[in-house]
Structures are given as C-alpha cells and as structure tokens.
Write a protein that holds these residues in place. Structure first.
Motif, mmCIF file in Angstrom:
data_model
loop_
_atom_site.group_PDB
_atom_site.id
_atom_site.type_symbol
_atom_site.label_atom_id
_atom_site.label_comp_id
_atom_site.label_asym_id
_atom_site.label_seq_id
_atom_site.Cartn_x
_atom_site.Cartn_y
_atom_site.Cartn_z
ATOM 1 N N HIS A 48 0.832 -1.196 0.000
ATOM 2 C CA HIS A 48 0.000 0.000 0.000
ATOM 3 C C HIS A 48 0.872 1.253 0.000
ATOM 4 O O HIS A 48 2.040 1.188 0.367
ATOM 5 C CB HIS A 48 -0.912 -0.003 1.240
ATOM 6 C CG HIS A 48 -1.931 -1.099 1.222
ATOM 7 N ND1 HIS A 48 -1.796 -2.249 1.968
ATOM 8 C CD2 HIS A 48 -3.076 -1.247 0.525
ATOM 9 C CE1 HIS A 48 -2.823 -3.050 1.732
ATOM 10 N NE2 HIS A 48 -3.618 -2.464 0.861
ATOM 11 N N GLY A 58 -3.478 4.650 2.603
ATOM 12 C CA GLY A 58 -2.594 3.487 2.556
ATOM 13 C C GLY A 58 -2.293 2.951 3.942
ATOM 14 O O GLY A 58 -2.304 1.744 4.175
ATOM 15 N N GLY A 117 -3.514 -5.585 -1.887
ATOM 16 C CA GLY A 117 -3.169 -4.194 -2.215
ATOM 17 C C GLY A 117 -4.040 -3.681 -3.356
ATOM 18 O O GLY A 117 -4.971 -4.377 -3.746
ATOM 19 N N THR A 118 -3.758 -2.562 -3.916
ATOM 20 C CA THR A 118 -2.732 -1.596 -3.586
ATOM 21 C C THR A 118 -3.253 -0.162 -3.527
ATOM 22 O O THR A 118 -2.448 0.740 -3.317
ATOM 23 C CB THR A 118 -1.589 -1.579 -4.632
ATOM 24 O OG1 THR A 118 -2.115 -0.996 -5.827
ATOM 25 C CG2 THR A 118 -1.058 -2.936 -4.982
ATOM 26 N N TYR A 119 -4.536 0.062 -3.801
ATOM 27 C CA TYR A 119 -5.136 1.405 -3.838
ATOM 28 C C TYR A 119 -5.057 2.070 -5.212
ATOM 29 O O TYR A 119 -6.076 2.314 -5.824
ATOM 30 C CB TYR A 119 -4.521 2.323 -2.766
ATOM 31 C CG TYR A 119 -5.304 3.595 -2.533
ATOM 32 C CD1 TYR A 119 -6.519 3.565 -1.864
ATOM 33 C CD2 TYR A 119 -4.833 4.826 -2.979
ATOM 34 C CE1 TYR A 119 -7.234 4.740 -1.653
ATOM 35 C CE2 TYR A 119 -5.546 5.996 -2.762
ATOM 36 C CZ TYR A 119 -6.747 5.945 -2.095
ATOM 37 O OH TYR A 119 -7.456 7.081 -1.887
#
Lengths: 416, 345
Positions: A48, A58, A117-119
């Motif tokens: 993140h 994150g 993840g990961t945004y």
C-alpha cells in the motif's frame, strides 16, 4: 580523472551494497500471535502507499490488514495447517508503479504466499503482472480500473466493485430513487476527473443512464491535480438546464464542487456522486457545512448494519485512534479471503491458495449483495455500491432498502 | 570536460579527455556487471534494472542539458514517446518492441527537433527555455490523457506471452536477460556519449555551450549543432521509455509524461555530475537503490534506531538531505568532484 577504472570497480560495489535485504520473518507492527499453534508461519504481503499523497488511506489499509492477521492468529491460526500463524509483511509502494513492482517481487521472493493491495490502479496493474508471472495470488482490496482484470490474469482477484459496476449501479439507483420520489431525472450533466477512474465511471454510468431513458450531457472533465474552481463548469451546467449533476472525482475537487454549486445555485434536483472521494467521507459535511447538505454518493461502503463490522470499527478506533475507512475494511476482508482459502486448501503453496480463492464463499464486512465469490475474471460477483446521502451534517445509508439507515430525500436541491 | 593529459598522445592546445581509457572503462564495467545477475537475488535484480533505466534516462538528459547547456525540464516527453510509440505498435499492430524502440527514437528525435527549433527560433534562454520544455511535456501528457488514439487515461498493458521471447523482449520474471538488455542499452548510451563528444558536432556543441557568440563568429552552425544535440538526447532518453514499458508491463499518461519522470532524468546527472561522461551512471547507482536501502533499514533498523520501525517516507527525507549535501559539499556532483580531486593540476 586519471583512472576511469575506479568507476568500473566502484559501481558494482555500489550496486551490490544494496543487496542486504531484510531476512524473511521480520515482525510486523502487530503484537504477534496469541494462538500458539504448532504450525509454521505463513507470510502475506501487504502493498500500500504508506508515503506520498495517498499515505493516509494506505496506512489505514495496512492497519486493516494487520488487524485481520491478528484476529485470525488470536482465533488459533489456520487450523487445517496445524494452527499455523499468519504474518503480515508490509511494503510501501509510494503510489509509484515501479516501486510497487519491485516491492511485490521482493515479498514473493521472501516467501509471501499471497499479496493484498494496492489502492492506485496503476500500481495494481503492475503488481498483478508480477503476481501472474510468479504464480502467486493477488487480492485487490481497492483499485477500480476495469482493465486490470481484462488481461486474462488467473492469479488476480478484486474485492471492490469495478468501475463498470459502480457506474452502472450509480445510474440505476438514480433512476429508481428519482422514480420513487415521483420526479424522474431526465437530464443528467456529468463532471468527472480526467483520469482512468473518472473516465471509466462516466462511460458505464452514461450507458446505463441512457438505457434508463435519461439524457446525458454536458459531460465535462477536469484535472483533479490542478483544478481550483468549478464556477465556470457549474454555470455551463445551469445554462444546459440539467436536473441532476453526476460527479466522479476525489476529495479536494469534491469540496470545490460543493462550494461552486453553493455559489452558482444551478437549481438541480440532486448532486449525485458515483464512487466520489468526498461526498461519503465523515469529514465532508464538516468541511463544506450547509453547502453539502443533500449530496448523494453511490459507493462501496462498510456494512454498518453488520455487528462484526461495528466491532471492527470499535477495535480500530481503540488501536489506532482514528475512524476506520471503508478501504481499511476491504483490506481486512482481503486477508480474511486468503486465510479462508488457506483453511480450505490445507496447503500453503501459492497455487493451492489461488485455486481455493477461486472457490471462495465468504460473508463480507462490506455492504454487498451476497457473500464474496469470484467470477472467472476474478471480479467479486456480489460487489455493489450502496447509496449514501448527507443528511443534517452526517453521511447516512439510504438505498437499497436492506442497507438503509433512513429514507433518501429527493429532490434534495443543494443550498436550499 | 578535460581529463588528465595523456602523455602518449601528441601535445595539443587543449588537453584531450582520455577517450581510449573511457572506452576501456566502459568495456570493463560491462564485463564486470554482466556477472551481477548471477550473484544478486531476484528482488535486488529489479533494483539493479531500475538503476540502469535511470542511467539511460539521465545519460540522454546529460547530452542536451549537460554538454549542450540547454537545460531541459521536460525529458518526460521523450521518455513517454519512446514508451508510447513502442507499446502502441506492439498492442495495436503486433510489432516487436525492438522495432518499436527504433520507431520511438525516431519519433522522439523528430518531436525534439520541432520543439527545439521553436524554442530556439524564438530565442528562449535559460529558465524560459526550461519552462518551454516542461510545457511541451505537459502538452503530451494532456494529449495522451484525452486522446482515443492512445487509449486516453487508461494507458496500455503489455500482453503477457506464454513463453519467453527475445524478439518480443519478454522473459520469465526475474530473468537475467532483462538486466543484460538494460546493461547493453546503457553501455550503448555511454559509448554513444563518448563517440559524440569526440565527433566534430560534439566539439561544436561544447563550444556553443561555452560561448555561443564566439562559436558563431568562427562559423559554427549554431542552430544545426543545437538541434542535432537535442535530437540525440531525445533518442537516447526514448530508449529508456521503451525498455521501461517492456519491463514494467504498463504505461499510462502520468507514468510516461508526468513531471516526476523529468525530475528522474535530472537528478542522477546532478548527483553524479552534470556534463561528465560518468556522472549520470554514478548518480543512478546512488539514487536507484536508495529507497530500497531505506525501506530495508525501516523494516529492521539497527540497534539504537528502533523508533524507525514501521515508518515510511524515510527515503524521501534521505533524498532531500542527500541532494542538499551534494549541492553544498560537492557542487560538481559525486563523480565530477572526485575527478577534480584526482586531476593533476
């Protein structure tokens, strides 16, 4: 320089000097396991953005994943593997695709059996390619871009609704809510950030809205990084005579839209966010005050009607002293999906975990239309947004009925 | 630019850089580094590849802005063109990225000559010139973001192949071939730099940088010299872009044309030494591993620094401190300042 030779010797030295990577089995920030199983330790990688512009989200997501690992260890670890304990290896992607890629590569090399993840969509794209090529499962908690799962990848799964679903439901809810109120929306103007996220949401929203008999236009895009005022755009929309304004963007621009709507008074029936980064956040009503009253947002949402989710929110508040965001709950769910797959597989090899994830049937802590289960592309088949509205300075769930905390107010002409 | 006088050569009015030695050093470096993949673990190998990509990017920048003295703040334009042209040819037409690389070089060079001509024709100097290059890079970013021709903001994924293929520059994850290709391209960029500096045009370039009026008075075609320099610089930088997409499998307008790319082209050269042959490579070798080193430090800090455990963003702080220190203490960059000390005066 007398001896360019020096370079020839010094460079490889400088390059190998960075070879001292951390040994596998570095403790996370959690307090370790309490289950005391006799099994081995299984590592899950968490990728993140812990620094950079999206660090707040994150960090939340990394915390959510850590809480899930702690909870599973607390409850005795993975029973089918002799009470094996889980461990979270956290990595900082910095929101940069290339950093995400090398960190994913490192986590896999250090023995992670799965990644979450990961945004950022661009980072997830890269991590998905790494996961695919190393045959290690990757569960996306947050990233909306449709194309990530359109590459034919078999090792990537996504929990949040895709941009296609978000846009489609956003339009559907608009049709239904305005219909129920006896004021069917006819002309919808669109204001969206110009990146992949806003563009994709707009495309699927437009398609659904048109098939529901609405006219869509004008469609105006903007650069979220540099925009400072929306007065001109909102004035254009007022002149076009739209009843509803759909907005797909992030937090800062969402606040600017609210201020511009307040100034221009375009006489809309509703301001309708779709996966908007502002309109459903707890901070938004406080920041814009009266200007944001009545704003809608169709977005993924932690299921506040679920006691388990309530308990998690409370635990998060105690542990980190902050209000949990939906993104963190998605990360929590992503770890649960992996743990559940490990439990069913009874085997900690990445391939076995991948095959078990594909068969997932797991109740979610996110509001959705059924348990978590993945279709052949890896999309969460039951993922769907729900509709929220800012009412009396607080974000409330208003539609569909099973998640509604209160009735939607429509028309909700802003600023009146 | 001058290095030690090589006594073996006939005496000249201006001391000649030891070209032969530089080329030998390149050769030795290439041979030594070629063995690196055999000793590096895969995760470190991806860091090594990143170092080489930065090095190519900075070597390109150094030709135009270091040796040519035309400060560019928009090298993302050429990196992005190299990336987009090759990936577009690959995805839309199925053409090998090797061909795409050449096409990308040609397009980048042509675009660079065009904007270079416009900027020079209207006599933009110094900061104004730098700003114009930045504006052109932004223009490309916005164009790519809003153009159906290149998939708008969504960008492109490189299709995965079922097996390794040198023709399509795709191998097993962590394959040494990636490193070797990057190394070969870096060596080519270095050799090109050396050959260019030795050439007539290269000498003109340095002369024009040092004193444009005097150079023009001597009959050096100033405009043509500058445009050739810019074109070469853009072509080298575009190679970094082409390789980047093949290695990272994904490109979008921000990854290709974002201002951070332009900064990444400048930093290694500044840290290592602007207008030196080796500066960009040295700078890349220092900067590339930096965030991995700091991330490792944060994961298991040495005794006495436990408070760093689990924090993020240290690399950014180290970056900043390092930059300030280098600018203050080694104004010519790491390599540039070292060279100065070793020079016989």
């Amino acid at each position: 320089m007398r001896k360019p030779w020096i370079m020839a010797v010094a460079l490889p030295l400088a390059l190998t000097a960075c070879g001292g990577s951390a040994p596998p089995g570095t403790e996370g920030t959690g307090q370790g396991g309490g289950g005391g199983g006799a099994g081995e330790t299984i590592t899950i990688g968490s990728l993140h953005p812990l620094s950079g512009a999206a660090a707040a989200d994150g960090q939340q997501m990394d915390n959510g994943a850590q809480l899930a690992v702690d909870a599973i260890n607390e409850a005795g670890g993975i029973e089918s593997l002799g009470g094996a304990q889980l461990e979270l290896a956290s990595a900082d992607t910095q929101g940069a695709p290339e950093v995400g890629q090398s960190e994913a590569q490192r986590l896999i090399q250090e023995g992670a059996v799965a990644l979450v993840g990961t945004y950022q969509s661009a980072v997830s794209q890269n991590v998905a390619a790494v996961a695919e090529r190393n045959s290690v499962p990757f569960v996306i908690d947050v990233s909306s871009a449709d194309q990530i799962l359109q590459q034919g990848y078999r090792f990537t799964f996504r929990l949040q609704p895709s941009a296609a679903v978000l846009g489609q439901r956003g339009a559907q809810y608009l049709a239904e809510v305005s219909e129920n109120a006896g004021q069917p929306a006819q002309r919808v103007a669109v204001l969206h950030e110009q990146g992949p996220f806003g563009t994709a949401i707009t495309a699927s929203f437009t398609e659904e809205a048109q098939s529901a008999g609405m006219e869509v236009g004008p469609v105006i895009s903007y650069d979220p990084a540099s925009v400072s005022d929306f007065t001109t755009q909102i004035t254009t929309i007022r002149e076009a005579g739209a009843d509803v304004l759909m907005v797909a963007g992030y937090y800062r621009d969402g606040v600017l839209v609210a201020n511009a709507v307040d100034t221009v008074q375009p006489g809309l029936d509703a301001v309708w966010g779709v996966a908007n980064g502002a309109f459903d956040t707890p901070q938004f009503p406080g920041e814009v005050g009266e200007a944001g009253e009545g704003f809608f947002d169709a977005n993924y949402r932690l299921d506040t009607t679920n006691p388990e989710t309530q308990a998690l929110a409370e635990l998060y508040q105690q542990t980190y002293g902050d209000e949990i965001r939906t993104a963190a709950v998605l990360s929590y769910d992503a770890v649960r999906v992996i743990a559940d797959a490990l439990e069913r597989a009874g085997d900690a090899s990445p391939q076995a975990v991948r095959d078990a994830i594909a068969e997932t049937e797991l109740e979610s802590l996110i509001a959705q239309e059924g348990p978590i289960s993945f279709d052949e592309n890896g999309e969460n088949a039951n993922a769907a947004p729900i509709l929220m509205q800012v009412l009396e300075g607080a974000v409330r769930q208003v539609y569909p009925e099973e998640y509604a905390e209160t009735e939607p107010v429509y028309p909700a002409t802003p600023g009146l | 630019m001058s290095a030690a006088v090589d006594t073996a050569q006939e005496p000249q009015a201006v001391p000649e850089p030891a070209w032969g030695r530089h080329l030998v050093a390149v050769g030795v470096l290439a041979v030594v580094l070629a063995f690196l993949p055999l000793v590096l673990p895969p995760a470190q190998q991806s860091v090594a590849v990143r170092v080489l990509v930065f090095a190519i990017l900075a070597l390109g920048w150094n030709i135009m802005s270091g040796f040519g003295g035309m400060f560019s703040f928009g090298h993302a334009a050429y990196f992005g063109l190299g990336a987009y042209v090759s990936v577009w040819l690959l995805v839309e037409q199925g053409i090998s990225p090797w061909i795409g690389m050449l096409a990308g070089m040609a397009v980048a060079a042509a675009f660079a000559v065009l904007i270079g001509f416009l900027a020079l024709r209207y006599r933009l100097k110094g900061a104004y010139f730098a700003l114009s290059t930045f504006a052109f890079a932004e223009m490309l970013r916005l164009y790519a973001t809003n153009s159906d021709l290149v998939n708008r903001a969504v960008g492109y994924n490189v299709p995965l192949r079922s097996e390794s293929s040198l023709a399509y520059m795709q191998f097993e994850p962590g394959a040494a071939s990636y490193f070797w290709i990057a190394l070969a391209l870096t060596v080519l960029a270095l050799v090109t730099t050396i050959v260019f500096l030795r050439s007539r045009t290269g000498r003109f370039t340095v002369a024009v940088r040092d004193d444009e009026d005097a150079a023009a008075a001597l009959g050096i075609p100033v405009m043509r010299t500058k445009l050739v320099t810019i074109a070469l610089s853009a072509a080298i930088t575009s190679v970094a872009g082409t390789f980047y997409v093949q290695y990272y499998f994904f490109v979008d307008p921000d990854v290709a044309f974002g201002s951070s790319v332009s900064i990444q082209a400048i930093l290694p050269a500044v840290i290592g030494g602007v207008a030196t042959i080796w500066g960009p490579v040295v700078g890349a070798a220092i900067l590339g591993p930096l965030n991995d080193v700091t991330a490792t430090l944060l994961r298991n800090p040495p005794a006495g620094l436990e408070f760093l455990q689990g924090r993020a963003g240290l690399d950014v702080m180290v970056y900043a401190v390092l930059l300030i220190l280098i600018v203050l203490v080694l104004p010519q960059g790491v390599y540039g300042s070292l060279r100065e000390r070793f020079q016989r005066r």
